[in-house]
Design an enzyme around this catalytic site. Sequence first.
Site, PDB file in Angstrom:
ATOM      1  N   CYS A 147      -4.002 -66.073 128.211  1.00 38.36           N
ATOM      2  CA  CYS A 147      -4.936 -65.140 128.838  1.00 38.36           C
ATOM      3  C   CYS A 147      -4.946 -63.823 128.086  1.00 38.36           C
ATOM      4  CB  CYS A 147      -4.592 -64.958 130.301  1.00 38.36           C
ATOM      5  SG  CYS A 147      -4.920 -66.483 131.167  1.00 38.36           S
ATOM      6  N   PRO A 153      12.264 -64.723  97.581  1.00 38.69           N
ATOM      7  CA  PRO A 153      10.981 -65.172  98.138  1.00 38.69           C
ATOM      8  C   PRO A 153      11.132 -65.845  99.494  1.00 38.69           C
ATOM      9  CG  PRO A 153      11.741 -66.705  96.462  1.00 38.69           C
ATOM     10  CD  PRO A 153      12.770 -65.621  96.542  1.00 38.69           C
ATOM     11  N   GLY A 154      10.174 -65.585 100.365  1.00 36.60           N
ATOM     12  CA  GLY A 154      10.109 -66.292 101.631  1.00 36.60           C
ATOM     13  C   GLY A 154       8.862 -67.162 101.623  1.00 36.60           C
ATOM     14  N   GLY A 213       7.156 -60.977  97.136  1.00 38.67           N
ATOM     15  CA  GLY A 213       5.759 -60.576  97.204  1.00 38.67           C
ATOM     16  C   GLY A 213       4.875 -61.599  96.518  1.00 38.67           C
ATOM     17  N   ARG A 232      -0.057 -64.765 113.320  1.00 36.38           N
ATOM     18  CA  ARG A 232      -0.545 -64.151 112.083  1.00 36.38           C
ATOM     19  C   ARG A 232      -2.057 -63.845 112.072  1.00 36.38           C
ATOM     20  NH1 ARG A 232       1.805 -63.882 107.498  1.00 36.38           N
ATOM     21  NH2 ARG A 232      -0.096 -64.580 106.517  1.00 36.38           N
TER      22      ARG A 232
HETATM   23  C1  LIG Z   1      10.506 -60.201 103.988  1.00 36.97           C
HETATM   24  C2  LIG Z   1      11.255 -59.904 102.791  1.00 36.97           C
HETATM   25  C3  LIG Z   1      11.167 -60.738 101.671  1.00 36.97           C
HETATM   26  C4  LIG Z   1      10.270 -61.950 101.604  1.00 36.97           C
HETATM   27  O1  LIG Z   1       8.930 -61.633 101.411  1.00 36.97           O
HETATM   28  P1  LIG Z   1       7.840 -62.774 101.155  1.00 36.97           P
HETATM   29  O2  LIG Z   1       6.562 -62.082 101.025  1.00 36.97           O
HETATM   30  O3  LIG Z   1       7.883 -63.699 102.321  1.00 36.97           O
HETATM   31  O4  LIG Z   1       8.237 -63.504  99.920  1.00 36.97           O
HETATM   32  C5  LIG Z   1      11.938 -60.412 100.591  1.00 36.97           C
HETATM   33  N1  LIG Z   1      12.752 -59.331 100.594  1.00 36.97           N
HETATM   34  C6  LIG Z   1      12.858 -58.520 101.646  1.00 36.97           C
HETATM   35  C7  LIG Z   1      13.773 -57.351 101.590  1.00 36.97           C
HETATM   36  C8  LIG Z   1      12.115 -58.773 102.772  1.00 36.97           C
HETATM   37  O5  LIG Z   1      12.215 -57.937 103.816  1.00 36.97           O
END
Ligand SMILES: *Cc1c(COP(=O)(O)O)cnc(C)c1O
Length: 410
Positions: free
Chosen positions: A328, A260-261, A218, A298
Site C-alpha cells: 500500500c 567489487p560488489g 564502481g 532499487r
Molecule cells: C559498496 C562498496 C563497494 C562496492 O561497490 P559496487 O558498486 O557494488 O561494486 C566497494 N567499496 C566500498 C567501500 C563500498 O562501500
Amino acid sequence: MKKEQLLNIAQEFGSPVYVYDAHKIESQYKRLTSAFSNVKNLKINYAAKALSNISILKFLKNLGSGLDTVSIQEVQLGLVAGFKAQNIIFTPNGVSLEEIEEVAKLGVQINIDNLSILEQFGSKHPDIPVCIRINPHVMAGGNTNISVGHIDSKFGISIHQIPHILRIVENTNMHINGIHMHTGSDILDIDVFLYASEILFETAKNFKSLEFIDFGSGFKVPYKKGDIETNIEELGKKLTTRFNEFCESYGKELTLAFEPGKFLVSEAGFFLAKVNVVKQTTSTVFAQVDSGFNHLIRPMLYGSQHEIINISNPDGRERFYSVVGYICETDTFANNRRINEINEGDILAFKNAGAYCFTMASNYNSRFRPAEVLWYNNKAHLIRKHETFDDLLINQVTVDLSKKKSAVKK
Ligand SMILES: *Cc1c(COP(=O)(O)O)cnc(C)c1O
C-alpha cells in the site's frame, strides 16, 4: 540461466524468490582476475553488502576472494563463512571508535576514512596497521546518490587534507599499510578512473611502508539495453601498466586491491514474482505482482531499470505494461514497459537482482522476506528459507495491557 530453469524454481520454492547463478558469479570473478593477470599481487575483496548470504560469501571465498565489509556484523558473517580475518577489510563510514577497535581485535584490516578517528585510533593503537581512505574528488557517474568521490561527499579524507594526515601519522607514530579510494558506483569512463588512480599514486608516495593500494570499485554492469558497461579488459591493461610502473618507482611489489560488489553478483541474480492482478485503467495496463519495494527497492530508491521478462509466456506478443507491486504505497518497478503478454498467474523475472536487492529487503506491510536459491552445478539449492509468521513476532515483546485502570486522566 534458462527461462525453464527459473520457472521450475518458482514452482518448486514458491514466489517471490531470489535466484543466484553461481556460474555467472564465477565467470565475472575470473573476468576480473584475468584482466589483471599481469599484476603480481592482486586481491579481490568482494563487497559483502551487495549480497551477504553465507553461501554466496563461501562461494566467493572458494574462488579465492577476500571480503570488503562495512559493519562489524558483516565482518562476523565473513568469519562464519570461513574467511580468515587477514582476508577481510573493514571500510566503514561514520562508525564508532569502539566498533573499529572491536574489529581490529579480530585481526581484520582497518580502513579509516576520517581524521578524527585516525588520530584517536593512532594514539591508542600505534602498532595496528591502518589503511586510509582518500577522497580524490573525482566524479564517477552522474547520479550523486551513488557517486561518493565528489566534494560534498561524506566518504573518505580529502586529498587536500594530506598534510593533516601526515601530521597525525607522525605525531602518533602509527603504521599506514594501505591507501584506498572508492569513487562511486558507476564508472562510465575509464579515463576518469585512471585519473583518480593517478591521484592515489601521488598520495601513496607520502607513505613509506605501504603493502597495498586499494582502488575500490564502481564497475558498472549493464541493466538495460544500451547501457554502458565498464570495459574491465581495457582498464586491466591500462591500470596494470601504471601500477607496475608505480611499484618500480616505489621500490616494492605492492598488492593491487579491488572491492567489487555489483560487478560480481548483479547479473547473477533474478527476482521471480507472480502476477496477481492485471488491471486496466483509463491510461495504462498494470501488472501487479506479489511483491513490492519491500523486496526490491532499487527502482523506487534509485530509479534503477531492472529488465523484466515474462518467463511464463516468453513467446507471447509484446504489449505495454506498468509493473507494480502489492504493497500500500506507490511501488512501481517499471513504467510503460514492452513485455510479452501477461496473464494473471504468470511469473515475471527481474534481471540484475543479485546486488543490493535482497540485502535491502524489509518487512514493510508485514510481508515476509523472500527465499533465496543458489543455482549451482545444474541444481537449485535453497540458501535461505522465506520468512514465516513467527519471524514477524520473534523480537516483539508482549506487554500486559489488560489492566482496567485507565492511564488517561479524566
Ligand atoms: C559498496 C562498496 C563497494 C562496492 O561497490 P559496487 O558498486 O557494488 O561494486 C566497494 N567499496 C566500498 C567501500 C563500498 O562501500
